[in-house]
Write a protein that holds these residues in place. Structure first.
Motif, PDB file in Angstrom:
ATOM      1  N   PRO A  96       0.791  -1.232   0.000  1.00 11.00           N
ATOM      2  CA  PRO A  96       0.000   0.000   0.000  1.00 11.00           C
ATOM      3  C   PRO A  96       0.825   1.286   0.000  1.00 11.00           C
ATOM      4  CG  PRO A  96      -1.041  -1.603   1.418  1.00 11.00           C
ATOM      5  CD  PRO A  96       0.284  -2.193   1.010  1.00 11.00           C
ATOM      6  N   GLN A  97       1.909   1.342   0.785  1.00  9.22           N
ATOM      7  CA  GLN A  97       2.720   2.562   0.807  1.00  9.22           C
ATOM      8  C   GLN A  97       3.383   2.789  -0.543  1.00  9.22           C
ATOM      9  OE1 GLN A  97       2.970   4.999   3.246  1.00  9.22           O
ATOM     10  NE2 GLN A  97       3.935   6.020   1.494  1.00  9.22           N
ATOM     11  N   GLU A  98       3.893   1.741  -1.163  1.00  9.31           N
ATOM     12  CA  GLU A  98       4.468   1.875  -2.499  1.00  9.31           C
ATOM     13  C   GLU A  98       3.410   2.288  -3.516  1.00  9.31           C
ATOM     14  OE1 GLU A  98       8.083  -1.435  -2.334  1.00  9.31           O
ATOM     15  OE2 GLU A  98       6.027  -2.082  -2.763  1.00  9.31           O
ATOM     16  N   ALA A  99       2.190   1.793  -3.333  1.00  6.53           N
ATOM     17  CA  ALA A  99       1.106   2.154  -4.254  1.00  6.53           C
ATOM     18  C   ALA A  99       0.805   3.648  -4.183  1.00  6.53           C
ATOM     19  CB  ALA A  99      -0.143   1.338  -3.941  1.00  6.53           C
ATOM     20  N   VAL A 100       0.946   4.247  -3.011  1.00  7.35           N
ATOM     21  CA  VAL A 100       0.799   5.704  -2.895  1.00  7.35           C
ATOM     22  C   VAL A 100       1.935   6.395  -3.639  1.00  7.35           C
ATOM     23  CG1 VAL A 100       0.810   7.659  -1.299  1.00  7.35           C
ATOM     24  CG2 VAL A 100      -0.474   5.592  -0.719  1.00  7.35           C
ATOM     25  N   GLU A 101       3.156   5.936  -3.409  1.00 12.51           N
ATOM     26  CA  GLU A 101       4.310   6.559  -4.059  1.00 12.51           C
ATOM     27  C   GLU A 101       4.230   6.437  -5.578  1.00 12.51           C
ATOM     28  OE1 GLU A 101       7.726   4.641  -2.410  1.00 12.51           O
ATOM     29  OE2 GLU A 101       7.219   5.187  -0.347  1.00 12.51           O
ATOM     30  N   ALA A 102       3.709   5.318  -6.059  1.00 12.26           N
ATOM     31  CA  ALA A 102       3.663   5.077  -7.497  1.00 12.26           C
ATOM     32  C   ALA A 102       2.490   5.768  -8.182  1.00 12.26           C
ATOM     33  CB  ALA A 102       3.584   3.573  -7.772  1.00 12.26           C
ATOM     34  N   GLY A 103       1.467   6.156  -7.424  1.00 13.25           N
ATOM     35  CA  GLY A 103       0.345   6.865  -8.015  1.00 13.25           C
ATOM     36  C   GLY A 103      -0.932   6.067  -8.184  1.00 13.25           C
ATOM     37  N   PHE A 104      -1.000   4.868  -7.620  1.00 11.29           N
ATOM     38  CA  PHE A 104      -2.243   4.103  -7.654  1.00 11.29           C
ATOM     39  C   PHE A 104      -3.212   4.569  -6.560  1.00 11.29           C
ATOM     40  CE2 PHE A 104       0.624   1.224  -9.863  1.00 11.29           C
ATOM     41  CZ  PHE A 104      -0.175   0.724 -10.878  1.00 11.29           C
ATOM     42  N   LEU A 105      -2.669   5.049  -5.452  1.00 10.20           N
ATOM     43  CA  LEU A 105      -3.446   5.547  -4.328  1.00 10.20           C
ATOM     44  C   LEU A 105      -2.972   6.950  -3.971  1.00 10.20           C
ATOM     45  CD1 LEU A 105      -3.352   2.369  -2.034  1.00 10.20           C
ATOM     46  CD2 LEU A 105      -5.233   3.080  -3.520  1.00 10.20           C
ATOM     47  N   ASP A 106      -3.850   7.705  -3.311  1.00 10.82           N
ATOM     48  CA  ASP A 106      -3.497   9.065  -2.897  1.00 10.82           C
ATOM     49  C   ASP A 106      -3.177   9.161  -1.423  1.00 10.82           C
ATOM     50  OD1 ASP A 106      -3.920  10.404  -5.435  1.00 10.82           O
ATOM     51  OD2 ASP A 106      -6.048   9.987  -5.137  1.00 10.82           O
ATOM     52  N   MET A 107      -3.770   8.299  -0.622  1.00  8.74           N
ATOM     53  CA  MET A 107      -3.547   8.345   0.821  1.00  8.74           C
ATOM     54  C   MET A 107      -3.817   6.983   1.416  1.00  8.74           C
ATOM     55  SD  MET A 107      -7.012  10.129   2.368  1.00  8.74           S
ATOM     56  CE  MET A 107      -7.141  11.444   1.174  1.00  8.74           C
ATOM     57  N   LEU A 108      -3.307   6.782   2.621  1.00  9.30           N
ATOM     58  CA  LEU A 108      -3.584   5.570   3.385  1.00  9.30           C
ATOM     59  C   LEU A 108      -4.181   5.956   4.727  1.00  9.30           C
ATOM     60  CD1 LEU A 108      -0.400   3.339   2.886  1.00  9.30           C
ATOM     61  CD2 LEU A 108      -2.672   2.986   1.903  1.00  9.30           C
ATOM     62  N   VAL A 109      -5.178   5.210   5.161  1.00  9.85           N
ATOM     63  CA  VAL A 109      -5.797   5.453   6.458  1.00  9.85           C
ATOM     64  C   VAL A 109      -5.942   4.129   7.187  1.00  9.85           C
ATOM     65  CG1 VAL A 109      -7.039   7.484   5.633  1.00  9.85           C
ATOM     66  CG2 VAL A 109      -8.152   5.253   5.557  1.00  9.85           C
ATOM     67  N   PRO A 110      -5.936   4.141   8.516  1.00 13.11           N
ATOM     68  CA  PRO A 110      -6.190   2.899   9.251  1.00 13.11           C
ATOM     69  C   PRO A 110      -7.648   2.494   9.100  1.00 13.11           C
ATOM     70  CG  PRO A 110      -5.959   4.757  10.757  1.00 13.11           C
ATOM     71  CD  PRO A 110      -5.602   5.266   9.402  1.00 13.11           C
ATOM     72  N   PRO A 111      -7.946   1.213   9.264  1.00 13.79           N
ATOM     73  CA  PRO A 111      -9.318   0.736   9.057  1.00 13.79           C
ATOM     74  C   PRO A 111     -10.365   1.508   9.857  1.00 13.79           C
ATOM     75  CG  PRO A 111      -7.825  -1.120   9.252  1.00 13.79           C
ATOM     76  CD  PRO A 111      -7.019   0.096   9.575  1.00 13.79           C
ATOM     77  N   GLU A 112     -10.013   1.894  11.065  1.00 18.01           N
ATOM     78  CA  GLU A 112     -11.001   2.567  11.909  1.00 18.01           C
ATOM     79  C   GLU A 112     -11.288   4.007  11.473  1.00 18.01           C
ATOM     80  OE1 GLU A 112      -6.966   2.987  13.989  1.00 18.01           O
ATOM     81  OE2 GLU A 112      -8.070   1.448  12.872  1.00 18.01           O
ATOM     82  N   ARG A 113     -10.502   4.517  10.532  1.00 14.52           N
ATOM     83  CA  ARG A 113     -10.712   5.892  10.073  1.00 14.52           C
ATOM     84  C   ARG A 113     -11.240   5.963   8.638  1.00 14.52           C
ATOM     85  NH1 ARG A 113      -9.552  10.287  12.354  1.00 14.52           N
ATOM     86  NH2 ARG A 113      -9.097  11.320  10.365  1.00 14.52           N
ATOM     87  N   VAL A 114     -11.644   4.835   8.098  1.00 13.13           N
ATOM     88  CA  VAL A 114     -12.110   4.815   6.706  1.00 13.13           C
ATOM     89  C   VAL A 114     -13.308   5.726   6.499  1.00 13.13           C
ATOM     90  CG1 VAL A 114     -13.220   3.387   4.950  1.00 13.13           C
ATOM     91  CG2 VAL A 114     -11.174   2.557   6.103  1.00 13.13           C
ATOM     92  N   GLU A 115     -14.328   5.575   7.321  1.00 15.49           N
ATOM     93  CA  GLU A 115     -15.541   6.364   7.115  1.00 15.49           C
ATOM     94  C   GLU A 115     -15.279   7.847   7.323  1.00 15.49           C
ATOM     95  OE1 GLU A 115     -18.168   5.130   5.710  1.00 15.49           O
ATOM     96  OE2 GLU A 115     -17.166   3.178   5.729  1.00 15.49           O
ATOM     97  N   THR A 116     -14.418   8.180   8.277  1.00 14.35           N
ATOM     98  CA  THR A 116     -14.065   9.584   8.484  1.00 14.35           C
ATOM     99  C   THR A 116     -13.348  10.138   7.264  1.00 14.35           C
ATOM    100  OG1 THR A 116     -13.895   9.314  10.870  1.00 14.35           O
ATOM    101  CG2 THR A 116     -12.733  11.186   9.916  1.00 14.35           C
ATOM    102  N   ALA A 117     -12.403   9.364   6.712  1.00 12.40           N
ATOM    103  CA  ALA A 117     -11.665   9.809   5.525  1.00 12.40           C
ATOM    104  C   ALA A 117     -12.598   9.972   4.336  1.00 12.40           C
ATOM    105  CB  ALA A 117     -10.550   8.821   5.204  1.00 12.40           C
ATOM    106  N   LEU A 118     -13.536   9.041   4.184  1.00 14.23           N
ATOM    107  CA  LEU A 118     -14.503   9.150   3.098  1.00 14.23           C
ATOM    108  C   LEU A 118     -15.359  10.395   3.250  1.00 14.23           C
ATOM    109  CD1 LEU A 118     -15.728   5.466   2.634  1.00 14.23           C
ATOM    110  CD2 LEU A 118     -14.419   6.824   1.000  1.00 14.23           C
ATOM    111  N   ASP A 119     -15.849  10.642   4.465  1.00 15.83           N
ATOM    112  CA  ASP A 119     -16.680  11.825   4.706  1.00 15.83           C
ATOM    113  C   ASP A 119     -15.914  13.104   4.409  1.00 15.83           C
ATOM    114  OD1 ASP A 119     -18.806  10.250   5.469  1.00 15.83           O
ATOM    115  OD2 ASP A 119     -18.487  10.502   7.626  1.00 15.83           O
TER     116      ASP A 119
END
Length: 231
Positions: A167-190
């Protein structure tokens, strides 16, 4: 119809959930369903939230059976369905948010590359393009998409060497923009959806479409002229 794609619309957000009951293999039928859901969201003039209904898997990628067989007709139908889904997201006039909490192989990784905002969840999974590792030459349309969105320093490793990323490499490579812990998913989405809802949508659509016009045209041309790699 496979029933693997569900659609729920509320408060200006169209949630499209992919869940085939297994590992979200991208078949022609599933991709066609996905495109129909994207069209419905467009008719509803809504932002899209694209997510998986499976734990620890976003998508296992394309159904490789047609691609590794000698069934050119089935392979063409599958790849064209993939192109249709990519273009539907690339040219979508409202923001597209993708949530990735598990493995994303092609075509799943392509959906991330075609989205506007990509939220990843911390975990033990891989994202990327493993075609060359399983004996499939990367199609031209995928080369164009990767060239548009994957960071140059990662492009060769991801595409030509088939390196799958944590996942961290996927952010660096441009597949993802950010990483969040599972318990913060809904907060990040909101938070993400709240920010995007504040955009001027006409300005967003105009800017995004002009930014992506060249890659969209290149993908269309590849689909028309050289859908299957010849060498």
């Amino acid at each position: 119809m496979t029933g693997a794609v569900s659609y729920f619309h509320e408060n200006g957000v169209a949630t499209i959930t992919i869940d085939d009951g297994k590992v979200n293999v991208m078949t022609t039928d599933l991709l066609d369903e996905l495109c129909r859901s994207i069209t419905q969201a467009r008719d509803d003039r809504s932002m899209i939230l694209l997510r998986s209904g499976r734990e620890k898997i976003f998508s296992a990628g394309f159904d490789v059976k047609p691609l590794t067989s000698r069934d050119a007709e089935a392979s063409r139908a599958l790849l064209q369905a993939g192109i249709n889904a990519i273009l539907a997201l690339l040219e979508y006039p409202y923001p597209v948010v993708s949530l990735c909490a598990g493995h994303a192989y092609p075509m799943g990784a392509f959906l991330l590359l075609a989205s506007d905002a990509r939220i990843g969840v911390h975990g033990e999974y891989r994202v990327g393009m493993n075609e060359v590792a399983i004996g499939i030459a990367v199609p031209d349309f995928a080369l164009h998409l990767a060239g548009y969105r994957v960071a140059p320093t990662w492009l060769h490793r991801v595409v030509a060497l088939g390196r799958m990323l944590n996942p961290q490499e996927a952010v660096e490579a441009g597949f993802l923009d950010m990483l969040v812990p599972p318990e913060r998913v809904e907060t990040a989405l909101d938070q993400t959806i709240g920010h995007l809802a504040g955009l001027n949508m006409a300005a967003h659509a105009s800017t995004k479409n002009r930014m992506r016009a060249n890659v969209a045209e290149a993908i269309r041309t590849a689909g028309r002229d050289r859908l299957l790699p010849t060498g």
